[in-house]
Design a protein around this motif. Sequence first.
Motif, short mmCIF file in Angstrom:
data_model
loop_
_atom_site.label_atom_id
_atom_site.label_comp_id
_atom_site.label_asym_id
_atom_site.label_seq_id
_atom_site.Cartn_x
_atom_site.Cartn_y
_atom_site.Cartn_z
N UNK A 1 1.17 -1.03 -0.28
CA UNK A 1 -0.42 0.08 0.05
C UNK A 1 1.26 1.08 -0.08
N UNK A 2 2.15 1.20 0.67
CA UNK A 2 2.87 2.71 0.95
C UNK A 2 3.49 2.36 -0.90
N UNK A 3 3.67 1.69 -1.39
CA UNK A 3 4.90 1.81 -2.65
C UNK A 3 3.98 1.88 -3.75
N UNK A 4 2.64 1.66 -3.55
CA UNK A 4 1.29 1.97 -4.11
C UNK A 4 0.85 3.70 -4.22
N UNK A 5 1.07 4.14 -3.00
CA UNK A 5 0.72 5.14 -2.78
C UNK A 5 1.92 6.41 -3.23
N UNK B 1 -2.09 3.53 5.73
CA UNK B 1 -2.58 5.57 5.82
C UNK B 1 -2.07 6.31 6.54
N UNK B 2 -1.96 5.33 7.81
CA UNK B 2 -1.66 6.02 9.07
C UNK B 2 0.11 6.51 9.03
N UNK B 3 0.78 6.40 8.53
CA UNK B 3 1.98 6.86 8.49
C UNK B 3 2.20 7.78 7.00
N UNK B 4 0.82 7.63 6.44
CA UNK B 4 1.09 8.47 5.01
C UNK B 4 0.92 9.60 5.53
N UNK B 5 -0.26 9.85 7.12
CA UNK B 5 -1.05 10.97 7.24
C UNK B 5 -2.06 11.02 7.52
N UNK B 6 -2.93 10.14 6.82
CA UNK B 6 -4.25 10.37 6.38
C UNK B 6 -4.88 10.03 7.90
#
Length: 402
Positions: free
Chosen positions: A21-25, A305-310
């Motif tokens: 998910x991180x890489x997809x984002x 999502x949490x790590x991305x600040x969402x």
Amino acid sequence: MSAPRLVVVGAGMAAGHLVGALRDAGDERPITVLGDEGQRPFERPGLSKEVLLGSKEADSLYVRDQDWYDDHGVDGRWADPAVSLDLEGGSVRTESGESIPFDDLVIATGARPRTLDVPGAGLTGVHTLRRMDDTAALREAFGPGVRVVVVGAGWIGLEVASAARAAGAEVTVLEYADVPLAAALGPVLGQHFADLHRRNGVDLRTGVTVTGFTGDARVTGVRAGEEEVPADVVVVGVGAVPNTDLAEAAGLEVDNGVVVDERLQARPHVLAIGDVASATNTTLGQRLRVEHWDNAKRQGRLAAQVLLGEDASYDWQPYFYTDQFDLGMEYVGRSAPEDDVVLRGDQGSGEFIAFWTREGTVTAAMNVNVWDVNDDLRALVGQRVEAERLADEAVALADLVS
């Protein structure tokens, strides 16, 4: 400023979906994943289902090819597990002796099979089922006339029994409770699974306490009360224990898992996901630790999502599925054994839907050999619906949602 460094401790399915998910984002932070199985992330349910049945090979379970991790800059240490966490210093020490720094840490250490502390538990031929090697050993051991004894009639135990019967083995299941799966499904639906197994030739014995295993170097029997049940192969399926030792030693709160909030955070920059996480579910208003495929996938994505600040939180209803003999089912929600059960369709036909209700509110629903309805059932969980309408097949499921 350099990108924050992420270390994921544990390389199961939750970890695989997190990094994906991180890489997809488009996130390019340095990521290291530390595992202890020698395997990159894979979908564990297949170990007791398709792979054990022989309809699929183990390599079909991987979340992604090794090339994906290499191409996306994910440093997968699949056989170099963490041995200690320094949360204040921001580093993880691995079994090989390396100290790996982190800015963010995700604990995804999963769970391990619960074992029995009884005489003979270490005999050859006494198995648990959690890893690829476990499934490979059982698949090789099962065959026509082989006497298989399964201790425990939970999901793993019953799926193993189904696979062993499909391979022609003689199967006995020994279960402590009076009705299998009663804690999860209640007595009515638990009895449905008991009847299913007995119809398919499983010698299912309930209300039984296993006190030991017999044999010299290799198991030859299982002691159940005053009786000894002959066995060539034994599978112990009596639940799982979350792997919390590292987290507890590091000073994190542990209570049937690593305690985390609705954003999967144990403390700032430290998260826990998957089977090891005891997480606050905002929809149900309680902490849950869920050991199922859907939860691992969703929590991995939520952690990203949490790590991305969402702005996102743990708000979905639990879901699981099983395949046993000619029965396939999906379950969504969280019922209690004392909830009322409403059936839609003829249970005897093998195709029906079950609803659990409490004071008129749907707490869970299960579709048995009825497909493409789970989204409708998920929408009904938490709704107040009259039992008569739930049972009425003339009323479309979509029309029950208020």
